[in-house]
Design an enzyme around this catalytic site. Structure first.
Site, PDB file in Angstrom:
ATOM      1  N   TYR A  51       0.819  -1.172  -0.032  1.00 31.75           N
ATOM      2  CA  TYR A  51      -0.246   0.057   0.142  1.00 31.75           C
ATOM      3  C   TYR A  51       1.067   1.123  -0.182  1.00 31.75           C
ATOM      4  O   TYR A  51       0.180   3.060   0.029  1.00 31.75           O
ATOM      5  CB  TYR A  51      -1.010   0.537   1.537  1.00 31.75           C
ATOM      6  CG  TYR A  51      -1.693  -1.339   1.269  1.00 31.75           C
ATOM      7  CD1 TYR A  51      -2.168  -2.037   0.561  1.00 31.75           C
ATOM      8  CD2 TYR A  51      -2.199  -1.707   2.770  1.00 31.75           C
ATOM      9  CE1 TYR A  51      -2.732  -3.109   0.177  1.00 31.75           C
ATOM     10  CE2 TYR A  51      -3.312  -2.840   2.573  1.00 31.75           C
ATOM     11  CZ  TYR A  51      -3.538  -3.665   1.887  1.00 31.75           C
ATOM     12  OH  TYR A  51      -4.152  -4.402   1.796  1.00 31.75           O
ATOM     13  N   HIS A 116       1.264 -11.721   2.084  1.00 27.56           N
ATOM     14  CA  HIS A 116      -0.075 -10.851   1.333  1.00 27.56           C
ATOM     15  C   HIS A 116      -0.669 -12.541   0.553  1.00 27.56           C
ATOM     16  O   HIS A 116      -1.252 -11.681  -0.237  1.00 27.56           O
ATOM     17  CB  HIS A 116       1.070  -9.898   0.664  1.00 27.56           C
ATOM     18  CG  HIS A 116      -0.243  -8.998   0.319  1.00 27.56           C
ATOM     19  ND1 HIS A 116       0.014  -7.134   0.564  1.00 27.56           N
ATOM     20  CD2 HIS A 116      -1.252  -8.833   0.131  1.00 27.56           C
ATOM     21  CE1 HIS A 116      -0.780  -7.212  -0.079  1.00 27.56           C
ATOM     22  NE2 HIS A 116      -2.343  -7.785   0.021  1.00 27.56           N
TER      23      HIS A 116
END
Length: 265
Positions: A51, A116
């Site tokens: 992000y 992730h």
């Protein structure tokens, strides 16, 4: 329906039952949004290296703690971040975790660290998990888990011969148009909690006739209905908004007990 304020991870740590996701929140806005979210009652912030706003998210948490340190404690906030695919493998994951910890230095530690996705290979995934386990043992990371793992990769991880720390969470895209019942059932049966990202379907279904009717019938917004769907399934939803005015509204599916007890894990 009574929504618990906190759930208990298989690591023994408590995790708030709803989180603010900061995916695609611009870095220059992230600290302010996180601070406002904590002021609104959120106690769980979901971030990731991908992000590109980890440092800013942690700065928002630190600012909230500094505002009233006698009441606002670090242990009242649950901070999650994730290690992305290019950093799979023992050595690269070690370096990546150290980087996330450096970005989190204002808040001291990471509550939950996730791999992730499983998009590499067995050797690198295994190496990453070995690194994850070592950081749990060091105390710098409290709990570890995975994101976007299917049944095949969960089975693989749970069968590692040197597994010491089981994943506590599997974070998945989930909403009424993507229920993934087999995967969520398997995840829960293995003792992992399920987190639901994109619970608001990226706002693509806000004009769905059925959703609008349910929202009207219950005097709620469509977003509140979607968040409540995740909560009713036992998931931990991660609704995202960079619009400060919507932060409090997205907490309202939680009963008053959640808001009342948000400071006391």
């Amino acid at each position: 329906m009574t929504i618990p304020s906190y759930r208990t991870l298989n690591s023994g740590h408590k995790i708030p039952s709803i989180a603010l996701g900061v995916y695609q929140t611009p870095p220059h806005e992230t600290a302010a949004v996180v601070f406002a979210a904590l002021e609104s009652g959120y106690r769980h912030i979901d971030c990731a290296q991908f992000y590109e706003n980890e440092e800013e998210a942690c700065r928002g948490i630190a600012k909230w703690i500094a505002k009233d340190p006698s009441r606002n404690k670090r242990e009242h906030v649950f901070y999650t971040t994730k290690i992305f695919d290019p950093d799979h493998g023992y050595a690269r994951t070690n370096k990546a975790i150290e980087l996330s910890l450096e970005r989190a230095k204002e808040i001291g530690y990471i509550d939950l660290l996730l791999l992730h996705s499983p998009q590499s290979d067995y050797e690198r995934r295994h190496g990453s998990w070995m690194a994850f386990q070592e950081f749990v043992e060091s105390g710098k990371v409290k709990s570890i888990g995975v994101s976007n793992y299917g049944i095949k990769h969960l089975k693989e991880l749970l069968e590692y011969p040197d597994l010491k720390t089981k994943p506590a969470v599997n974070q998945l895209e989930l909403h009424p148009w993507l229920t993934r019942n087999d995967l969520t059932a398997y995840t829960a049966n293995q003792g992992l909690l399920v987190e639901a990202y994109t619970p608001l379907v990226r706002a693509r279904k806000m004009d769905d006739p059925t959703l609008l009717k349910v929202a009207e019938d219950h005097n709620r917004t469509p977003a509140q209905i979607l968040i409540n769907w995740s909560l009713s399934k036992g998931f931990i939803p991660l609704p995202k908004t960079a619009t400060v005015s919507r932060l409090a509204s997205n907490l309202r599916p939680c009963n008053s007990n959640y808001l009342k007890n948000r400071l006391t894990p």
